[in-house]
Write an enzyme that holds these catalytic residues in place. Structure first.
Site, PDB file in Angstrom:
ATOM      1  N   LYS A  83     -30.890 -24.122  74.664  1.00  0.00           N
ATOM      2  CA  LYS A  83     -30.887 -24.390  73.225  1.00  0.00           C
ATOM      3  C   LYS A  83     -29.668 -25.217  72.843  1.00  0.00           C
ATOM      4  CE  LYS A  83     -31.161 -21.928  68.781  1.00  0.00           C
ATOM      5  NZ  LYS A  83     -31.258 -20.595  68.146  1.00  0.00           N
ATOM      6  N   SER A 159     -34.438 -20.557  64.605  1.00  0.00           N
ATOM      7  CA  SER A 159     -33.860 -21.824  65.015  1.00  0.00           C
ATOM      8  C   SER A 159     -34.133 -22.201  66.468  1.00  0.00           C
ATOM      9  CB  SER A 159     -32.350 -21.785  64.788  1.00  0.00           C
ATOM     10  OG  SER A 159     -31.716 -20.804  65.595  1.00  0.00           O
ATOM     11  N   SER A 183     -33.868 -15.873  64.836  1.00  0.00           N
ATOM     12  CA  SER A 183     -34.115 -17.157  65.475  1.00  0.00           C
ATOM     13  C   SER A 183     -34.748 -17.086  66.851  1.00  0.00           C
ATOM     14  CB  SER A 183     -32.812 -17.965  65.554  1.00  0.00           C
ATOM     15  OG  SER A 183     -32.424 -18.392  64.274  1.00  0.00           O
TER      16      SER A 183
END
Length: 473
Positions: A83, A159, A183
């Site tokens: 990520k 996210s 997220s």
């Protein structure tokens, strides 16, 4: 461990074991997934950076270890994405933010990335995130819009949206994810994946950050894969003062053996404050009933009533933005930030200590309310999100089931509680809407007992297996 689902796509565990047994070479596995990314990423915008050469060096090292009779680790040769809020040595981290574009590669891995590499996993690139991980959909000025493989007009969530899109499209077997307000679990619910948010401190963060809501983790297609990755990632590190002692169980075993029959459970559609889409409500309530029956949970119907965790989270969440940006970026680079980041910085720039203290008191009250709840029950069952995946470009809907909530964050209101109160939680794929969009059931458990939500997810997986990938795959 045998695969749960009837599919030709290998799980993380199956891939790793095939490399360890010399049935496949790590380089061959890598080339397969790099070809998938080349074909599929343009449509989804899941990856924002790739480094095939760096990945090939890592895969070659795995193959050399196997050839010399050494065990490369429990994730041997499994490609993964990182990520774009985390550091992977040799690759740049942009935080989804224009002011961070063009910087050189990171010199060191974050703790979680380093542990995955040490276990034999092969990092292939960086996956998209909204700026500083602040939104429940993935769209940035820096990298554009990330799309959901179940329906490219919809968001994979945020996210950890880039990781979710890549895993749901079978571009990678798993990817890293982080969860400061949902997220991991929001993208899991929107993208039909298994998303486990661990107890705070179970996986150490990379040094003193001041962030006491966020945790690291992964997104996968099976409970077993998530458990094996958690076994790799869990454990203390002196750089994180919140990190917990070594885990008391091996999660890959505990997901099969943990005793849950007779645990006290409470079902809540709204946690006492939210509004839910009717299709989501129907699917999740049916799933909760199925899980309770299969697991032997003792469910009561007492109400769950919380002071709105969304408000408590939003009032404290902006504080971490000041740790994310560099001092010279504000206000000189204000126009380069996304609208939400800029507004959050503007609104919190002159926050007084009394106002900050009030936000802390609100959070502490929520923590006390949560502690009282878990004196009476062992697990809470509720929706992961209030709506299915919405438009990829946003904004999140504020009108839900005809009710104007006045806040797009109310489209995903159920995940923040576990972050604020440090509980483990998991989102389990539990069905699809009439539009074919995935929906998630959330299980929240007592602090530190990560094996409980994983065991319950495993029971549901065995009773009601979900499609591991989007239909196009």
């Amino acid at each position: 461990m045998a695969a749960v689902h009837d599919t030709n796509e290998p799980t993380v565990i199956e891939l790793a074991e095939s490399v360890r047994r010399k049935d496949r070479k790590a380089v061959e596995v890598l080339d397969d997934y790099l070809a998938r990314i080349e074909t599929g990423n343009e449509r989804l915008n899941a990856f924002v950076h790739l480094d095939a050469d760096l990945a090939r060096k890592a895969a070659t090292a795995v193959d050399e270890a196997v050839a010399h009779g050494l065990d490369p680790g429990p994730l041997a040769g499994v490609p993964f994405g990182v990520k774009d809020l985390e550091h992977c040595a040799g690759m740049p981290t942009t935080y989804g933010s224009v002011p961070f574009l063009g910087r050189g590669p990171e010199a060191e891995d974050d703790i979680n990335v380093g542990r995955l590499k040490a276990a034999g996993a092969v990092a292939v690139g960086m996956t998209a995130s909204p700026e500083f991980g602040t939104l429940n959909f993935t769209k940035t000025k820096a990298h554009g819009i990330t799309r959901n493989p179940w329906n490219p007009s919809r968001t994979p969530g945020g996210s950890s949206g880039g990781t979710a899109a890549a895993v749901a499209a079978a571009l990678i077997p798993f990817g890293t994810a982080s969860d400061g307000g949902g997220s991991i679990r929001i993208p899991a619910a929107f993208s039909g994946l298994l998303g486990h948010k661990c107890s705070h401190g179970r996986i150490p963060l990379p040094g003193p950050t001041g962030n006491n809501t966020s945790v690291r983790g992964s997104l996968t297609t099976t409970v077993g894969d998530t458990a094996r990755i958690l076994d790799v990632l869990a454990g203390p590190d002196d750089r994180d003062r919140f990190s917990l002692p070594p885990a008391p169980v091996r999660y890959e075993d505990a997901m099969e053996t943990t005793q849950v029959r007779g645990l006290r459970a409470r079902w809540s559609l709204d946690l006492g404050f939210a509004t839910v889409d009717p299709e989501v409500a129907e699917l999740v309530e049916a799933a909760a009933s199925t899980l309770a029956s299969e697991a032997g949970l003792v469910v009561d119907d007492d109400p769950v009533e919380f002071t709105d965790p969304v408000r408590a989270w939003l009032t404290t969440g902006a504080i971490t933005l000041w740790l994310d940006i560099e001092p010279e970026m504000w206000p000189s680079r204000a126009d380069d930030f996304t609208l939400w980041t800029r507004r959050s910085l503007e609104q919190s720039e002159h926050t007084t200590l009394p106002k900050y203290a009030r936000s802390i008191r609100a959070r502490e009250q929520l923590e006390l309310d949560c502690a009282r709840l878990f004196r009476d029950v062992d697990v809470v069952l509720c929706p992961t999100t209030a709506v299915p995946a919405f438009a990829a470009e946003g904004p999140p809907p504020s009108i839900i089931n005809g009710v104007d909530t006045g806040n797009g964050a109310m489209s995903t209101p159920f995940t923040m509680l576990a972050n604020l109160c440090w509980n483990p939680a998991v989102s389990i794929p539990c069905g699809r809407t009439s539009d074919g969009l995935p929906v998630g059931l959330q299980v929240i458990a007592r602090r530190h007992l990560d094996e409980i939500p994983l065991r319950l997810a495993r029971i549901f997986e065995q009773r009601q297996p979900w499609p591991r990938f989007a239909p196009a795959v």
